[in-house]
Design a protein around this motif. Structure first.
Motif: not given
Length: 155
Positions: A39-40, A48-52, A112-114
């Protein structure tokens, strides 16, 4: 012209490969943190930022071998053993990034989004290992570029 090409090659390496190396190294721990607390929202945003960063700078990183080949041609060292070894290692690093790290990051981000996905400690560990291999390959290329046999720098 050779000095300009070499400067562009080094700048491209620092500005493109550096961020990918750092972001990819931070990603596995961010995955673990996301799985510890699904939930964090901040942890997911970090992921998401690191992947981008990895995806964008991997694309920008194409300039590194481009300027490298131009520099090597200008210096007349295209057939040198240290350069051929560097090319092979750079190809291995690029393949590791494109075929292993980025797809694993895609999977980890999707997991992580699931909602209620299972913890990915094994996948995070595998991703950390792959990132370590990527970093080792780039480190070796960097050392070869600095100590290159037959260097005229006298260093």
């Amino acid at each position: 012209m050779t000095k300009l090409l070499l400067s562009l090659h080094v700048l491209a390496a620092v500005l493109a490969v550096g961020p990918v190396t750092v972001a990819a190294s931070m990603f596995p721990e961010a995955v673990r943190r996301t799985h510890r607390d699904p939930d964090d929202r901040e942890a997911l945003a970090t992921l998401r930022t690191l992947h981008r960063i990895c995806r964008v700078y991997a694309g920008v990183g194409i300039a590194v071998p481009g300027f490298g080949f131009a520099t090597a041609g200008s210096l007349g060292v295209l057939g040198s053993g240290w350069l051929i070894t560097s090319i092979v290692l750079t190809t291995a690093a690029a393949a590791t990034l494109a075929l292993v790290i980025l797809p694993a990051q895609d999977g980890a981000l999707a997991g992580a989004q699931a909602p209620r996905s299972s913890p990915g400690d094994r996948s995070a560990a595998r991703l950390a290992m792959s990132t370590g291999v990527f970093n080792l390959l780039w480190g070796t290329v960097t050392v070869l570029m600095i100590i290159r046999p037959g260097s005229t720098t006298g260093a």
